[in-house]
Write a protein that holds these residues in place. Structure first.
Motif, PDB file in Angstrom:
ATOM      1  N   ASN A 142      -4.187   0.046  -4.153  1.00 39.91           N
ATOM      2  CA  ASN A 142      -3.329  -0.362  -3.253  1.00 39.91           C
ATOM      3  C   ASN A 142      -3.771  -0.632  -1.848  1.00 39.91           C
ATOM      4  OD1 ASN A 142      -1.139  -0.279  -4.921  1.00 39.91           O
ATOM      5  ND2 ASN A 142      -0.452   1.682  -4.222  1.00 39.91           N
ATOM      6  N   ASP A 143      -4.755   0.432  -1.363  1.00 35.01           N
ATOM      7  CA  ASP A 143      -5.675   0.182  -0.169  1.00 35.01           C
ATOM      8  C   ASP A 143      -6.341  -1.005  -0.269  1.00 35.01           C
ATOM      9  OD1 ASP A 143      -6.963   0.229   2.207  1.00 35.01           O
ATOM     10  OD2 ASP A 143      -7.340   2.418   2.017  1.00 35.01           O
ATOM     11  N   SER A 182      -6.039  -3.759  -2.019  1.00 27.06           N
ATOM     12  CA  SER A 182      -5.153  -4.923  -2.104  1.00 27.06           C
ATOM     13  C   SER A 182      -4.633  -5.373  -0.848  1.00 27.06           C
ATOM     14  CB  SER A 182      -4.489  -4.861  -3.334  1.00 27.06           C
ATOM     15  OG  SER A 182      -3.275  -3.845  -3.048  1.00 27.06           O
ATOM     16  N   GLY A 183      -4.390  -4.234   0.048  1.00 24.68           N
ATOM     17  CA  GLY A 183      -3.733  -4.367   1.140  1.00 24.68           C
ATOM     18  C   GLY A 183      -2.128  -3.970   1.232  1.00 24.68           C
ATOM     19  N   ARG A 184      -1.924  -3.362   0.255  1.00 24.80           N
ATOM     20  CA  ARG A 184      -0.449  -2.863   0.138  1.00 24.80           C
ATOM     21  C   ARG A 184      -0.168  -1.154   0.665  1.00 24.80           C
ATOM     22  NH1 ARG A 184       1.078  -3.164  -6.048  1.00 24.80           N
ATOM     23  NH2 ARG A 184       3.176  -2.938  -4.934  1.00 24.80           N
ATOM     24  N   GLY A 185      -1.473  -0.549   1.093  1.00 21.52           N
ATOM     25  CA  GLY A 185      -1.221   0.622   1.717  1.00 21.52           C
ATOM     26  C   GLY A 185      -2.450   0.977   2.149  1.00 21.52           C
TER      27      GLY A 185
END
Length: 306
Positions: free
Chosen positions: A166-167, A169-172
């Motif tokens: 997630n990190d 991929s920019g989601r978290g």
């Protein structure tokens, strides 16, 4: 020939046997390759048990028929069928049926006290066992790491992989966890993480090893890592709660076991808090003896109650 008691702790990697005399004096302790009945099968397991037990008894000049009580706590005893199959191995060796106890290796801690008890185990996998005041055994979880093993090292490790993905991929954001993971695993792209999961999903120890990174990051203040711990603590509490509901009893001992609950104080603290808030008159502790000594103690206690 002299009477004796025996306890076995048999895991998938190693099997251990401890033998003591009628007064509790230790006669010997032995180690040999282990097995897991549900995955290794009957023939391999039968051979492994014999390779552990028979040479040891020969060295001590003891006979299976003279055993006063033996407790086999073994990985892979996951059903009444497995229990009966394992019993047959020891009866073939010459142990008397009424002197023989067979149980899952996690279940053995239920025999440390006479009161109703639960044991929650979180290591590479997870499982919960309960024993009520009538001696009936209840089990929740621990059947397969794809559909079960919640709150385990595998579960924590898989959540680490998801958080880092997630990190990336920019989601978290996981400002401490992600750098720790990349430095440790060398997996710095989504493609590399995807390839790793595809290659190792069925090798749960290869996923569970990342649980240590979750602990390190949480201890350093990473909120994502703390959230992973809270999710896994909720899952372990669910195993405890559901097992206790099956037992229908108030006032019990809760034993915490497995590498995560013994070594990860963050997870252990969360689970203890939930158990104290959710169970009436619960007493929580980590066993002070090993599974091998617990098996030997169960063998001795069992002979006294016959």
């Amino acid at each position: 020939m002299t009477g004796y008691y025996a306890g076995l702790d048999v895991g998938g990697t190693n099997g251990r046997l401890k033998v003591c005399g009628p007064t509790g004096n230790v006669l010997g302790e032995f180690t040999a390759p282990g097995c897991s009945l549900n995955t290794d099968g009957a023939e391999k397991s039968r051979l492994r048990y014999r390779e552990l037990v028979m040479p040891a008894l020969k060295e001590l000049k003891l006979s299976p028929g003279c055993c006063l009580g033996i407790c086999v706590a073994a990985s892979g005893i996951d059903s009444p069928f497995h229990e009966q199959e394992c019993r047959s191995f020891f009866e073939e060796m010459g142990f008397l049926p009424d002197k023989l106890m067979v149980m899952n290796d996690c279940e053995v801690f239920l025999y440390l006290t006479e009161l109703p008890a639960l044991v929650i185990v979180s290591g590479t996998g997870s499982v919960c066992f309960g024993r009520d005041q009538n001696g009936s055994i209840y089990r929740t979880g621990g059947f397969n790491h794809i559909i079960s093993d919640e709150g385990s090292g595998f579960d924590l490790g898989l959540k680490v992989l998801k958080a880092v993905a997630n990190d990336l991929s920019g989601r978290g954001k996981s400002p401490i966890l992600t750098p720790l993971f990349i430095k440790s695993a060398g997996l710095d792209t989504l493609g590399k993480i995807d390839d790793y999961i595809n290659a190792n999903l069925m090798e749960k120890s290869q996923i569970a090893r990342f649980s240590l990174l979750a602990y390190q990051a949480a201890a350093s203040g990473d909120e994502t890592a703390m959230g992973i711990h809270r999710e896994c603590a909720d899952a372990l509490w669910g195993l405890i709660r559901d097992t206790a509901a099956k037992m229908k009893t108030d006032g019990l001992n809760l034993w915490l076991w497995g590498s995560l609950l013994v070594k990860n104080d963050i997870l252990r603290g969360m689970v203890e808090e939930k158990a104290r808030n959710g169970l009436h008159q619960v007493r929580i502790a980590i066993p002070r003896i090993t599974a091998l000594d617990a098996a030997l103690q169960a063998a001795e206690k069992s002979s006294l109650t016959r």
